[in-house]
Design a protein around this motif. Structure first.
Motif, PDB file in Angstrom:
ATOM      1  N   SER A   1       0.784  -1.221  -0.094  1.00  0.00           N
ATOM      2  CA  SER A   1      -0.079   0.105   0.044  1.00  0.00           C
ATOM      3  C   SER A   1       0.615   1.236   0.064  1.00  0.00           C
ATOM      4  CB  SER A   1      -0.973  -0.023   1.445  1.00  0.00           C
ATOM      5  OG  SER A   1      -1.833   1.245   1.215  1.00  0.00           O
ATOM      6  N   LYS A   2       1.793   1.299   0.901  1.00  0.00           N
ATOM      7  CA  LYS A   2       2.794   2.520   1.052  1.00  0.00           C
ATOM      8  C   LYS A   2       3.588   2.487  -0.492  1.00  0.00           C
ATOM      9  CE  LYS A   2       3.869   2.586   5.859  1.00  0.00           C
ATOM     10  NZ  LYS A   2       4.830   2.254   6.787  1.00  0.00           N
ATOM     11  N   LYS A   3       3.841   1.373  -0.980  1.00  0.00           N
ATOM     12  CA  LYS A   3       4.468   1.637  -2.466  1.00  0.00           C
ATOM     13  C   LYS A   3       3.817   2.074  -3.361  1.00  0.00           C
ATOM     14  CE  LYS A   3       7.071  -0.962  -5.711  1.00  0.00           C
ATOM     15  NZ  LYS A   3       7.658  -2.510  -6.180  1.00  0.00           N
ATOM     16  N   TYR A   4       2.337   1.783  -3.270  1.00  0.00           N
ATOM     17  CA  TYR A   4       1.415   2.285  -4.242  1.00  0.00           C
ATOM     18  C   TYR A   4       0.835   3.676  -4.157  1.00  0.00           C
ATOM     19  CZ  TYR A   4      -3.197   2.942  -6.495  1.00  0.00           C
ATOM     20  OH  TYR A   4      -4.194   3.595  -7.277  1.00  0.00           O
ATOM     21  N   GLU A   5       0.987   4.278  -2.881  1.00  0.00           N
ATOM     22  CA  GLU A   5       0.568   5.745  -2.677  1.00  0.00           C
ATOM     23  C   GLU A   5       1.935   6.405  -3.021  1.00  0.00           C
ATOM     24  OE1 GLU A   5      -1.765   7.137  -1.341  1.00  0.00           O
ATOM     25  OE2 GLU A   5      -3.225   5.456  -1.091  1.00  0.00           O
ATOM     26  N   LYS A   6       3.083   5.994  -2.839  1.00  0.00           N
ATOM     27  CA  LYS A   6       4.147   6.769  -3.246  1.00  0.00           C
ATOM     28  C   LYS A   6       4.281   6.901  -4.776  1.00  0.00           C
ATOM     29  CE  LYS A   6       9.390   6.742  -2.905  1.00  0.00           C
ATOM     30  NZ  LYS A   6      10.333   6.073  -2.486  1.00  0.00           N
ATOM     31  N   HIS A   7       3.878   5.585  -5.561  1.00  0.00           N
ATOM     32  CA  HIS A   7       3.859   5.857  -6.846  1.00  0.00           C
ATOM     33  C   HIS A   7       2.739   6.758  -7.463  1.00  0.00           C
ATOM     34  CE1 HIS A   7       4.308   4.544 -11.107  1.00  0.00           C
ATOM     35  NE2 HIS A   7       3.054   4.016 -11.079  1.00  0.00           N
ATOM     36  N   LEU A   8       1.489   7.052  -6.608  1.00  0.00           N
ATOM     37  CA  LEU A   8       0.340   7.611  -7.142  1.00  0.00           C
ATOM     38  C   LEU A   8       0.918   9.115  -6.903  1.00  0.00           C
ATOM     39  CD1 LEU A   8      -2.449   7.784  -7.810  1.00  0.00           C
ATOM     40  CD2 LEU A   8      -2.944   7.494  -5.562  1.00  0.00           C
TER      41      LEU A   8
ATOM     42  N   LEU B   1       3.009  10.282  -9.721  1.00  0.00           N
ATOM     43  CA  LEU B   1       2.038  10.601 -10.926  1.00  0.00           C
ATOM     44  C   LEU B   1       1.240  12.138 -10.740  1.00  0.00           C
ATOM     45  CD1 LEU B   1       0.479   7.077 -11.511  1.00  0.00           C
ATOM     46  CD2 LEU B   1       1.949   8.334 -12.817  1.00  0.00           C
ATOM     47  N   ARG B   2       0.814  12.405  -9.513  1.00  0.00           N
ATOM     48  CA  ARG B   2       0.081  13.622  -9.273  1.00  0.00           C
ATOM     49  C   ARG B   2       1.210  14.793  -9.729  1.00  0.00           C
ATOM     50  NH1 ARG B   2      -3.053  12.131  -3.741  1.00  0.00           N
ATOM     51  NH2 ARG B   2      -4.768  10.695  -4.587  1.00  0.00           N
ATOM     52  N   LYS B   3       2.188  14.624  -9.146  1.00  0.00           N
ATOM     53  CA  LYS B   3       3.274  15.622  -9.398  1.00  0.00           C
ATOM     54  C   LYS B   3       3.410  15.642 -10.865  1.00  0.00           C
ATOM     55  CE  LYS B   3       6.053  14.930  -5.218  1.00  0.00           C
ATOM     56  NZ  LYS B   3       7.174  14.758  -4.506  1.00  0.00           N
ATOM     57  N   GLY B   4       3.567  14.684 -11.623  1.00  0.00           N
ATOM     58  CA  GLY B   4       3.655  14.949 -12.865  1.00  0.00           C
ATOM     59  C   GLY B   4       2.545  15.418 -13.683  1.00  0.00           C
ATOM     60  N   MET B   5       1.366  15.167 -13.164  1.00  0.00           N
ATOM     61  CA  MET B   5       0.205  15.808 -14.003  1.00  0.00           C
ATOM     62  C   MET B   5       0.055  17.171 -13.850  1.00  0.00           C
ATOM     63  SD  MET B   5      -1.447  13.506 -15.619  1.00  0.00           S
ATOM     64  CE  MET B   5      -2.971  14.463 -15.639  1.00  0.00           C
ATOM     65  N   ARG B   6       0.526  17.818 -12.327  1.00  0.00           N
ATOM     66  CA  ARG B   6       0.266  19.022 -12.139  1.00  0.00           C
ATOM     67  C   ARG B   6       1.236  20.241 -12.658  1.00  0.00           C
ATOM     68  NH1 ARG B   6       0.144  17.777  -5.493  1.00  0.00           N
ATOM     69  NH2 ARG B   6      -2.317  17.265  -5.616  1.00  0.00           N
ATOM     70  N   SER B   7       2.361  19.518 -12.807  1.00  0.00           N
ATOM     71  CA  SER B   7       3.372  19.979 -13.725  1.00  0.00           C
ATOM     72  C   SER B   7       3.030  20.282 -15.095  1.00  0.00           C
ATOM     73  CB  SER B   7       4.860  19.651 -13.417  1.00  0.00           C
ATOM     74  OG  SER B   7       4.876  18.365 -13.898  1.00  0.00           O
TER      75      SER B   7
END
Length: 264
Positions: A205-212, A215-221
């Motif tokens: 779960s922690k690994k998934y949250e980190k990956h998510l 992805l959010r950072k990439g979408m915002r930029s």
């Protein structure tokens, strides 16, 4: 004169008879305690005695000369030597399933497990790899290879790749018994297995949250349009802290860009 001669002859005969009886008794006493004796001793005639299955000739010189057996006696001796050694019943192990003594057993020869070949069951007496023994029964290498008594195993070629090392195969029943020795009970084994599964789920779960988050950072930029004329300089507003995520956020006041970061 004839009467005296007859009396003398009778006395001589009696003396001879007594001497002969003494000689027979002496000879028998010597045979019983003879150093060559390894079996039943008896005399066949005046010069030949038999000790066990071997005949000896009395040379009269203080020693016995062994006689070679004839062809028939030799064949009998060979048959006695070739005969299989009788199995002593109380020395044979008993099968734990049928409770009968057995002479040969594949499980006993390889794992010292008391089960005859007739009672051997493919499912009950299943073999498992060392990896499966460690993962399924929560055991370590030392539990299998160092804790006394060290568990027996057989080696087998790896079916996935013949160039890899040989696999170690253990008897599952013995691995289960060793797990109970290490953990104490089946309940404790299940508790530890559940705890480890929960830790695995949390780690995933922690690994998934980190990956998510990445992805959010990439979408915002990517929301900022870099095709517009002139370089844009972000003008960030005040920072905000998210305690639950342990992250800091700040937004540009002139564009939709939002930055997320952590402080060391």
């Amino acid at each position: 004169m004839s009467e005296e001669s007859e009396e003398l002859s009778s006395a001589v005969k009696k003396q001879i008879q007594r001497n002969r009886e003494k000689a027979i008794i002496l000879k028998r006493s010597k045979l019983v305690s003879h150093p060559y004796s390894k079996g039943a001793v008896y005399s066949e005639d005046t010069t030949t005695i038999k000790i066990g299955a071997t005949k000896f000739k009395d040379t009269g010189g203080g020693f016995l000369l062994e006689e070679m057996p004839d062809e028939q006696e030799f064949e009998n001796i060979v048959k006695e030597l070739d005969a299989p050694t009788p199995i002593i019943e109380y020395d044979r192990p008993f099968c734990e399933t049928c409770e009968k003594p057995f002479a040969t057993s594949w499980l006993f020869d390889n794992f010292e497990f008391k089960c005859c070949d007739l009672c051997k069951d493919p499912e009950m007496h299943k073999l498992i790899t060392k990896t499966e023994a460690k993962d399924s029964y929560l055991l370590k290498d030392c539990d299998l290879d160092k804790r006394e008594p060290i568990l027996k195993f057989i080696k087998q070629k790896n079916p996935h790749n013949s160039h890899w090392g040989d696999m170690k195969l253990y008897l599952r029943l013995q691995v289960e018994k060793r797990a109970l020795e290490v953990w104490g009970s089946e309940e404790k084994i299940e508790e530890e297995r559940t705890l480890r599964e929960e830790k695995k789920v949390m780690a995933k779960s922690k690994k998934y949250e980190k990956h998510l988050k990445e992805l959010r950072k990439g979408m915002r930029s990517s929301l900022y349009d870099r095709t517009t004329a002139g370089p844009h300089v972000h003008n960030f507003g005040p920072e905000t802290y998210d305690e639950e995520e342990d992250e800091y956020h700040r937004k540009c006041t002139t564009c939709p860009y939002e930055e997320t970061f952590e402080k060391m």
